[in-house]
Design a protein around this motif. Structure first.
Motif, mmCIF file in Angstrom:
data_model
loop_
_atom_site.group_PDB
_atom_site.id
_atom_site.type_symbol
_atom_site.label_atom_id
_atom_site.label_comp_id
_atom_site.label_asym_id
_atom_site.label_seq_id
_atom_site.Cartn_x
_atom_site.Cartn_y
_atom_site.Cartn_z
ATOM 1 N N TYR A 97 27.588 -46.457 12.884
ATOM 2 C CA TYR A 97 26.687 -45.319 13.161
ATOM 3 C C TYR A 97 25.821 -45.605 14.394
ATOM 4 O O TYR A 97 25.717 -44.761 15.302
ATOM 5 N N TYR A 98 25.211 -46.786 14.432
ATOM 6 C CA TYR A 98 24.378 -47.133 15.577
ATOM 7 C C TYR A 98 25.196 -47.157 16.876
ATOM 8 O O TYR A 98 24.721 -46.720 17.935
ATOM 9 N N LEU A 114 15.556 -44.782 13.555
ATOM 10 C CA LEU A 114 15.482 -44.255 14.919
ATOM 11 C C LEU A 114 14.833 -45.251 15.868
ATOM 12 O O LEU A 114 15.180 -45.302 17.056
ATOM 13 N N THR A 115 13.914 -46.058 15.364
ATOM 14 C CA THR A 115 13.351 -47.112 16.209
ATOM 15 C C THR A 115 14.415 -48.155 16.525
ATOM 16 O O THR A 115 14.502 -48.655 17.651
ATOM 17 N N THR A 116 15.245 -48.473 15.531
ATOM 18 C CA THR A 116 16.352 -49.403 15.764
ATOM 19 C C THR A 116 17.292 -48.840 16.825
ATOM 20 O O THR A 116 17.764 -49.570 17.707
ATOM 21 N N ALA A 117 17.545 -47.541 16.748
ATOM 22 C CA ALA A 117 18.410 -46.911 17.745
ATOM 23 C C ALA A 117 17.805 -47.022 19.139
ATOM 24 O O ALA A 117 18.516 -47.286 20.126
ATOM 25 N N LEU A 118 16.480 -46.852 19.242
ATOM 26 C CA LEU A 118 15.811 -46.993 20.533
ATOM 27 C C LEU A 118 15.877 -48.437 21.034
ATOM 28 O O LEU A 118 16.114 -48.686 22.222
ATOM 29 N N VAL A 122 19.334 -36.637 16.836
ATOM 30 C CA VAL A 122 20.595 -37.374 16.662
ATOM 31 C C VAL A 122 21.157 -37.077 15.283
ATOM 32 O O VAL A 122 20.435 -36.618 14.386
ATOM 33 N N GLU A 123 22.443 -37.340 15.121
ATOM 34 C CA GLU A 123 23.064 -37.159 13.815
ATOM 35 C C GLU A 123 22.409 -38.088 12.794
ATOM 36 O O GLU A 123 22.026 -39.211 13.120
ATOM 37 N N ALA A 124 22.287 -37.585 11.577
ATOM 38 C CA ALA A 124 21.715 -38.402 10.505
ATOM 39 C C ALA A 124 22.684 -39.522 10.145
ATOM 40 O O ALA A 124 23.894 -39.387 10.313
ATOM 41 N N PRO A 125 22.177 -40.655 9.646
ATOM 42 C CA PRO A 125 23.055 -41.768 9.271
ATOM 43 C C PRO A 125 23.857 -41.428 8.020
ATOM 44 O O PRO A 125 23.482 -40.546 7.237
ATOM 45 N N ARG A 155 19.399 -34.624 12.928
ATOM 46 C CA ARG A 155 19.942 -33.274 12.803
ATOM 47 C C ARG A 155 20.434 -33.089 11.373
ATOM 48 O O ARG A 155 21.448 -33.654 10.993
ATOM 49 N N ASP A 156 19.679 -32.349 10.603
ATOM 50 C CA ASP A 156 20.112 -32.012 9.243
ATOM 51 C C ASP A 156 20.835 -30.677 9.297
ATOM 52 O O ASP A 156 20.248 -29.657 9.696
ATOM 53 N N ALA A 157 22.102 -30.657 8.896
ATOM 54 C CA ALA A 157 22.930 -29.456 9.050
ATOM 55 C C ALA A 157 22.464 -28.302 8.176
ATOM 56 O O ALA A 157 22.781 -27.142 8.441
#
Length: 799
Positions: free
Chosen positions: A236-237, A25-29, A216-219, A192-194
């Motif tokens: 994914y990213y 998630l830090t990478t996504a940010l 966010v959706e999980a990888p 988001r874990d379904a």
């Protein structure tokens, strides 16, 4: 200390637990910032494990398209994939070298310096992320948990929530751990874990608390083939950068930007808003009308404020916040510095268990424990039997006066009219608070009095102790000598405070004769009837940091207690006048001793403690009384009771914090640093001294010989410097003018001790006319005090 830049938004990323996707998630940010900003910085302060799984390498790998403006760094790297506190030990063992483990100060300073370096590298709007390791309480290199170690930096935080089973609890717990230590949590971000759908619960839970939650959706699951896994992860990213209806990465980034802008606007607007709405205590508003006159304290930590830098401009690449040493210990309250987590947790512990509960004819455990400690093993040991709780030092003294005057009235069978004419015996320059009753217990022309003030009593002009031109000197006023002001050079500071040794001295005889004659003359005056002796033992604080000759106060107490032929002095009953010790300022080790009673060689009948009592966290006062005072109020008639109280009497939060404070004080006063400071003031090797100071004796001697200085004095944490001034007094501005230069840090002096985080610091101070005083906490380091001494010296020398 705290860092805040206009052009560089910095957020620290904490995880609610290990393996919650913090790096992903830090990478996504970072990618989102790289997609929208001109520069992004990423810092992993500590990394453990091999390079192929290192978090900073992951960031590099998946931000390659923006490699020209994404900058990554790791400060401490260890090969062993274990907790940092173990990894550093293993590395030292394997190298066969005895390497010191970086201290928290070293560690945090290296992080702060890197952030400053990044801020200096860019003039454009940029973002920075500082990713921690594991959960909020995972240890750092020293073993201190991260939430404690990083606190000096006070960086806004992104909390990565836990999407797995049990993650709701760990996320809320992690959030509360951060909040309890003052962190600003700008956003919570999680997968988001379904199946568990934690994000749904957490969004609703935190919405009621005004906390932003994004998900966010999980990888996808990692693929065995490295090349295929890279493509899958990259895809994914990329998907996270596509705007969606959900509150995802782009909305989280937008929210973080808004939080940064809001904080900047708020801190810039505070001076004007303050001038428009606040009425300060002890301030002439006619002299302070401009925004630059307002000190904006953004946060505080240890011995320091983090204040808004008045000179910071929009194009500046330096932090908008600068550290400033709390040179008055925040009106004499700070004990272990600001935001001590043990005190915060004590307050939370009592708040969670009690809130606030009624006290008359009831009890709660924190209040009971505090009363027992103060009576049995504290300042009341050996003489006090009861503890009465009130709100602060002033109200505590109101209680003390009621106790003393009632005791005197009952012993002498005074009617109501006679009771109303009673006054107190005290010292000129005394101050006991700002409520009307204790104002009446001060001399008429005191600067703190008000229109309704009606001085009731008689005030003696006290002899004082100071160091003048290197010599310990007692200055005796003309009112005592009847032949002009006289000075007496003492053998040493230790001898000056050896009361038992001085009781047979010539000066003791002079004091005794003067006091006996004065009290005898007061008996013959119809308009003065004294009902209590009220003293600030050893040091009168607000009156000008007057260090009273302790021999004078001891002889005064003896004379008063022997002045009533109708009662015999004893340990079980007061005599002459009830004696009140106002130890609100000096008590509980502020001047290097728990109580002044052992040094003076006498106990009071009533005493008051506050300020240090709760470590500077919440208001609370305790008035201690002997059994003979308590018994005055005992009868079958309710009107005879002490009908005095406050809504928050013995509030459990304050009492629990006080108990924690007293426990910590015991540890501090037996520490090696404390003992070493005491030893430096020993008159001779191996010879103990009852008085000492955290300030350096050689510095004190040198300052006393400076041209601008009239005299100087110190005890414990307190340093007072009186300047030569033809217009001396409380309304003088001479001390404030001389020391104005130390308000701002000396940026060019890197050799001196700096604040937590490595920045040079300024000094916040207060003055009492031509007297400047400086005060530390009980835990201020020797290095910091030596830096303060250097700053003070330069100011006095005009450098």
């Amino acid at each position: 200390m705290s860092l805040l830049f206009k052009h560089l938004r910095v957020h620290q990323v904490f995880g609610a637990n290990t393996d919650v996707g913090k790096t992903i998630l830090t990478t996504a940010l970072v990618r989102a910032s790289a997609f929208t900003k001109s520069g992004v910085f990423y810092l992993k302060p500590v990394s453990t494990g091999s390079m192929d799984v290192a978090d900073d390498e992951h960031i590099k790998r998946y931000t390659a398209p923006w490699s020209d403006h994404v900058f990554t760094e790791c400060l401490y790297r260890y090969q062993e994939p274990v907790s940092p506190h173990l990894a550093v030990k293993i590395a030292a063992e394997e190298s066969g070298q005895s390497q010191p483990i970086p201290t928290d100060e070293t560690f945090v300073t290296s992080v702060a310096n890197h952030i400053r370096e990044c801020a200096s590298k860019t003039k454009r709007t940029s973002d920075m992320y500082v990713e921690t390791a594991g959960g909020v309480h995972s240890p750092t290199l020293s073993g201190t948990t991260q939430v404690e170690a990083y606190r000096p930096l006070f960086l806004p935080t992104v909390l990565i929530g836990d999407s797995k089973l049990g993650g709701i609890s760990t996320t809320i717990s992690a959030y509360e751990s951060l909040i309890l230590r003052g962190f600003i949590v700008d956003s919570i971000l999680l997968f988001r874990d379904a199946y568990y759908r934690n994000w749904e619960y957490l969004q609703e839970y935190f919405a009621d608390r005004g906390v932003h939650v994004a998900s966010v959706e999980a990888p996808p699951e990692p693929l065995a083939n490295p090349s295929e896994n890279f493509v899958s992860t990259q895809r994914y990213y990329d998907s996270l950068l596509v705007p969606t209806a959900e509150d995802g990465i782009l909305s989280a980034l937008q929210h973080l930007d808004q939080c940064h802008v809001k904080r900047l606007k708020e801190i810039d607007s505070m001076p004007r808003r303050t001038l428009d709405s606040i009425w300060w205590p002890f301030v002439q508003h006619g002299l302070f009308k401009e925004e630059k006159d307002v000190t904006v304290i953004d946060s505080a930590y240890s011995d320091y404020f983090s204040i808004r830098t008045p000179s910071a401009s929009a194009s500046s690449q330096t932090s908008l916040l600068q550290p400033q040493f709390d040179g008055s210990a925040s009106w004499w309250t700070q004990t272990f510095g600001h935001t001590h987590s043990s005190l915060t947790l004590a307050a939370a512990r009592a708040a969670g268990r009690y809130g606030h509960v009624m006290f008359p004819r009831a009890t709660n455990l924190p209040a009971l424990k505090l009363a027992e400690t103060l009576i049995q093993d504290g300042p009341g040991k050996g003489w006090a039997s009861r503890a009465f709780f009130s709100d602060d030092g002033s109200t505590g003294m109101e209680v003390a006066l009621k106790m003393a005057l009632r005791a005197f009235s009952k012993r002498h069978n005074l009617d109501r009219a006679s009771q109303k004419t009673l006054g107190v015996l005290g010292l000129k320059g005394s101050y006991h608070g700002d409520t009307i009753g204790v104002m009446d217990a001060c001399e008429e022309d005191g600067v703190y009095t008000c229109e309704w003030h009606n001085a009731k009593g008689f005030w003696l002009e006290p002899p004082s102790v100071s160091i003048q031109n290197g010599e310990v000197t007692v200055t005796v006023p003309d009112s005592i000598t009847k032949n002009g002001v006289k000075t007496y050079e003492m053998q040493s500071l230790s001898w000056t405070y050896d009361i038992q040794g001085r009781l047979s001295s010539e000066l003791a005889t002079i004091y005794r004769n003067y006091l006996q004659a004065t009290l005898e003359s007061l008996k013959n005056k119809d308009n003065i009837r004294l009902g209590a002796l009220v003293l600030e033992p050893l040091v009168m604080g607000a009156g000008g940091m007057i260090f009273v000759d302790p021999l004078f106060q001891r002889v005064l107490i003896d004379v008063v207690r022997n002045s009533d032929s109708s009662a015999t002095p004893s340990h079980s009953s007061w005599s002459g006048l009830p004696v009140i010790f106002d130890e609100v300022f000096v008590g509980l080790h502020r001047i290097g001793m728990e109580s002044t009673s052992p040094l003076l060689g006498v106990s009071p009948d009533i005493s008051v403690n506050a300020k240090i009592l709760t470590g500077g966290l919440v208001p609370l006062a305790v008035t201690l009384a002997s059994n003979s005072i308590f018994e005055v109020f005992l009868s079958d008639n309710k009107a005879d009771a002490l009908l005095h109280g406050h809504s928050y009497t013995a509030h459990a939060i304050g009492c629990e914090v006080a108990n924690e404070t007293l426990s910590l004080i015991k540890k501090v006063t037996s520490s090696a640093d404390y003992v070493y400071a005491q030893q430096r003031w020993q008159p001779n090797p191996g010879e103990a001294s009852k008085v000492w100071s955290l300030w350096d004796p050689n510095f004190i001697d040198a300052v006393s010989k400076m041209e601008k200085v009239s005299d100087v004095m110190t005890l414990g944490t307190v340093l007072a410097i009186k300047l030569k001034d033809d217009n001396a007094g409380y309304t003088s501005h001479s001390a404030e003018a001389v020391f104005r230069t130390i308000l701002s840090p000396e940026e060019d002096n890197k050799t001196l001790s700096s604040s937590p985080g490595g920045a040079p610091f300024g000094v916040h101070y207060r003055t009492l006319g031509n007297v400047a005083y400086f005060m530390s906490s009980l835990t201020t380091s020797g290095a910091t005090l030596r830096t303060l001494e250097d700053k003070i010296w330069k100011a006095l020398a005009g450098q």
